[in-house]
Design an enzyme around this catalytic site. Structure first.
Site, PDB file in Angstrom:
ATOM      1  N   LYS A 109      10.036 -11.647   1.226  1.00 16.19           N
ATOM      2  CA  LYS A 109       8.702 -12.246   1.126  1.00 16.19           C
ATOM      3  C   LYS A 109       8.683 -13.366   0.098  1.00 16.19           C
ATOM      4  CE  LYS A 109       5.986  -8.478   3.067  1.00 16.19           C
ATOM      5  NZ  LYS A 109       4.952  -7.455   2.917  1.00 16.19           N
ATOM      6  N   LYS A 190      11.676  -6.782  12.466  1.00 17.56           N
ATOM      7  CA  LYS A 190      10.653  -5.753  12.707  1.00 17.56           C
ATOM      8  C   LYS A 190       9.292  -6.392  13.006  1.00 17.56           C
ATOM      9  CE  LYS A 190       8.183  -4.742   8.521  1.00 17.56           C
ATOM     10  NZ  LYS A 190       7.001  -3.973   8.252  1.00 17.56           N
ATOM     11  N   LYS A 193       2.976  -7.508  10.161  1.00 19.59           N
ATOM     12  CA  LYS A 193       1.696  -8.209  10.038  1.00 19.59           C
ATOM     13  C   LYS A 193       1.845  -9.524   9.309  1.00 19.59           C
ATOM     14  CE  LYS A 193      -0.153  -4.522   8.167  1.00 19.59           C
ATOM     15  NZ  LYS A 193      -0.926  -3.311   7.868  1.00 19.59           N
TER      16      LYS A 193
HETATM   17  P1  ATP Z   1       4.217  -6.203   6.407  1.00 19.58           P
HETATM   18  O1  ATP Z   1       5.275  -6.210   7.448  1.00 19.58           O
HETATM   19  O2  ATP Z   1       3.393  -7.416   6.365  1.00 19.58           O
HETATM   20  O3  ATP Z   1       4.712  -5.763   5.075  1.00 19.58           O
HETATM   21  P2  ATP Z   1       3.445  -3.923   7.746  1.00 19.58           P
HETATM   22  O4  ATP Z   1       3.201  -4.371   9.133  1.00 19.58           O
HETATM   23  O5  ATP Z   1       4.749  -3.331   7.338  1.00 19.58           O
HETATM   24  O6  ATP Z   1       3.162  -5.136   6.820  1.00 19.58           O
HETATM   25  P3  ATP Z   1       2.056  -1.888   6.197  1.00 19.58           P
HETATM   26  O7  ATP Z   1       0.644  -1.663   6.015  1.00 19.58           O
HETATM   27  O8  ATP Z   1       2.778  -2.436   5.021  1.00 19.58           O
HETATM   28  O9  ATP Z   1       2.268  -2.907   7.396  1.00 19.58           O
HETATM   29  O10 ATP Z   1       2.778  -0.591   6.737  1.00 19.58           O
HETATM   30  C1  ATP Z   1       2.137   0.617   7.051  1.00 19.58           C
HETATM   31  C2  ATP Z   1       3.129   1.589   7.630  1.00 19.58           C
HETATM   32  O11 ATP Z   1       3.612   1.105   8.885  1.00 19.58           O
HETATM   33  C3  ATP Z   1       4.368   1.803   6.761  1.00 19.58           C
HETATM   34  O12 ATP Z   1       4.696   3.171   6.753  1.00 19.58           O
HETATM   35  C4  ATP Z   1       5.446   1.033   7.459  1.00 19.58           C
HETATM   36  O13 ATP Z   1       6.732   1.576   7.245  1.00 19.58           O
HETATM   37  C5  ATP Z   1       5.033   1.180   8.898  1.00 19.58           C
HETATM   38  N1  ATP Z   1       5.528   0.063   9.704  1.00 19.58           N
HETATM   39  C6  ATP Z   1       5.236  -1.240   9.525  1.00 19.58           C
HETATM   40  N2  ATP Z   1       5.851  -2.001  10.444  1.00 19.58           N
HETATM   41  C7  ATP Z   1       6.552  -1.148  11.235  1.00 19.58           C
HETATM   42  C8  ATP Z   1       7.392  -1.320  12.376  1.00 19.58           C
HETATM   43  N3  ATP Z   1       7.626  -2.528  12.878  1.00 19.58           N
HETATM   44  N4  ATP Z   1       7.944  -0.239  12.945  1.00 19.58           N
HETATM   45  C9  ATP Z   1       7.710   1.002  12.445  1.00 19.58           C
HETATM   46  N5  ATP Z   1       6.925   1.251  11.372  1.00 19.58           N
HETATM   47  C10 ATP Z   1       6.357   0.181  10.763  1.00 19.58           C
END
Ligand code: ATP
Ligand code: LTN
Length: 321
Positions: A109, A190, A193
Site C-alpha cells: 500500500k 486478491k 476494496k
Molecule cells: P483491502 O484489500 O483494501 O485491504 P479488504 O478487501 O481486504 O480491503 P478488509 O475489510 O480489510 O477488506 O477485510 C475484511 C476481511 O475480508 C478480512 O478477514 C480479510 O482477510 C478478508 N478478505 C479481504 N479480501 C479477501 C479476498 N480477496 N479473499 C478472501 N478473504 C478476503
C-alpha cells in the site's frame, strides 16, 4: 469459544470479504463472539468523512443481512469503544519499527502513494489491540491477514514475557475454501476494496446484470480445458473455487461437469445471483431503518466496552500506568 474479527468500512463489501471472512463469522457466532466494523482502520487511506459515516451503517446492515444475529453475538463499531485507540498506544510501545516495516500489506500500500500516513505503518498494531482486548482465542480472517495475525501473536508473547501474563495468544482461522478470492480481471491478485478494478470485484449488492457481466468477462486462459489448477489456470480455478464455495461441492467435481468455460460461467453467474439474492433483500429492509442499526451498534459497544475495559486496565497496570 472467544472470537474476535473486524472488517473495514471502506468501499463496499465484496464476495472475497464474504467467503473469506464474514461467512465464517456467521457460522461461528456464539455469545462469546465479538465482531467489529473497524472505522479507525479505514482512516489509514483517504476517505471522505461523510462516506465513512454512511458506509459504517451500510456495513452494519450488510453483516446482519449476511446472518449475524445480535441476539447471539456482539456487533459493534470500533471507534465507539475508546479502549481500541488507548490499547494501540500501549502496543506501539511493544511492537518495533522493523517488524512493522516488513509487513507485506504495508509495503504494497505504501508503494502506491506518496506521503502515506504513519497509521498505514502502525495499522497492524491497532489490529493486534482489537484482538487482544477481547482475549480472543480464534480470529476468523482471509488468507491476506495471516501475517498480521502472526505479528499479533508475537506482540502478545513479548508483552506477556516483559510485563506478565495479560494477553491470550490468538490463532487465525481461515476457511477451507476461498480464503483468497482473486480479482476477476487479474487472477493473480486478491480481490481488494482498495485496489478495485471496475470489473474485478463482485459486490454483495451488485445487480444480477452486473454479476452476470463481471463473471462472463472474467479473465481465463485460452486452452479451453476445464481443470482445477491454480498454477497454470488461476482465472479458471478462481471461478471453480467460487462455485464450490457457494455450492458445497469440491472444485474438482464442479470442473468434471463442464467442457466449456462459457457454460461454467453461465451457471456460476446464476448460482452467485441466487445465493446473494436473499441477503440483498434483507439488506434493503435493514438499511431502511438507520435508527435501529445505530441503536444496535450502541448496545454492542456497551457490551464490548465491558470486556475490553477490564483487559485494558490490566495491561496498563502491568506496564506501570
Ligand atoms: P483491502 O484489500 O483494501 O485491504 P479488504 O478487501 O481486504 O480491503 P478488509 O475489510 O480489510 O477488506 O477485510 C475484511 C476481511 O475480508 C478480512 O478477514 C480479510 O482477510 C478478508 N478478505 C479481504 N479480501 C479477501 C479476498 N480477496 N479473499 C478472501 N478473504 C478476503
Ligand atoms: N486488518 C484487517 C481488518 C481488521 C481485523 C481486526 C481483522 C482490523 N482489526 C481484528 C481481524 C481482527 C484487514 O485489513 N482485513
Amino acid at each position: 469459544m472467544r472470537i474476535l474479527s473486524g472488517i473495514q468500512p471502506s468501499g463496499s463489501m465484496h464476495i472475497g470479504n464474504y467467503l473469506g471472512a464474514v461467512r465464517q463469522w456467521v457460522n461461528s457466532q456464539n455469545p462469546d463472539a465479538y465482531y467489529c466494523i473497524v472505522d479507525l482502520h479505514a482512516l489509514t487511506l483517504q476517505i471522505e468523512p461523510a462516506r465513512l459515516r454512511e458506509q459504517t451503517v451500510d456495513y452494519l446492515a450488510s453483516l446482519l443481512a449476511a446472518g449475524l444475529d445480535p441476539e447471539v453475538c456482539t456487533l459493534f463499531i470500533q471507534s465507539q469503544v475508546p479502549y481500541h485507540a488507548q490499547m494501540n498506544w500501549l502496543l506501539e510501545c511493544v511492537a518495533t519499527y522493523g517488524e512493522l516495516s516488513r509487513m507485506t500489506q504495508f509495503k504494497e500500500k505504501a508503494s502506491r502513494q506518496e506521503g502515506y500516513r504513519v497509521g498505514l505503518l502502525t495499522y497492524p498494531v491497532l489490529m493486534a489491540g482489537d484482538i487482544l482486548l477481547y482475549s480472543a482465542q480464534q480470529v476468523p480472517v482471509g488468507d491476506d491477514q495471516r501475517q498480521h495475525l502472526e505479528l499479533t501473536r508475537e506482540i502478545a508473547e513479548r508483552f506477556n514475557n516483559r510485563y506478565g501474563e495479560v494477553f491470550t495468544v490468538p490463532v487465525g482461522v481461515q476457511p477451507k475454501a476461498s480464503a483468497r478470492v482473486m480479482d476477476l480481471q487479474e487472477p493473480t491478485r486478491k480481490m481488494s476494496k482498495s485496489l478495485a478494478s471496475p470489473l474485478g470485484l463482485i459486490y454483495l449488492n451488485d445487480t444480477p446484470q452486473e454479476i452476470d457481466k463481471k463473471i462472463k468477462k472474467a479473465v481465463t486462459d485460452t486452452d479451453n480445458e476445464v481443470r482445477f489448477d491454480w498454477e497454470s489456470k488461476p482465472g479458471l480455478s478462481n471461478l471453480l473455487e467460487m462455485y464450490s464455495s457457494f455450492s458445497g461441492e469440491s472444485p474438482e467435481v464442479v470442473a468434471g461437469r463442464y467442457d466449456r468455460y462459457g457454460d461454467l460461467k453461465r451457471d456460476l453467474a446464476e448460482l452467485v445471483i441466487a445465493s446473494l439474492e436473499p441477503m440483498q433483500r434483507r439488506y434493503r429492509e435493514l438499511r431502511a431503518d438507520e435508527g435501529a442499526l445505530r441503536a444496535l451498534a450502541a448496545r454492542g459497544a456497551e457490551k464490548a466496552s465491558a470486556v475490553a475495559g477490564s483487559v485494558y486496565e490490566r495491561a496498563a497496570a502491568a506496564m506501570g500506568l
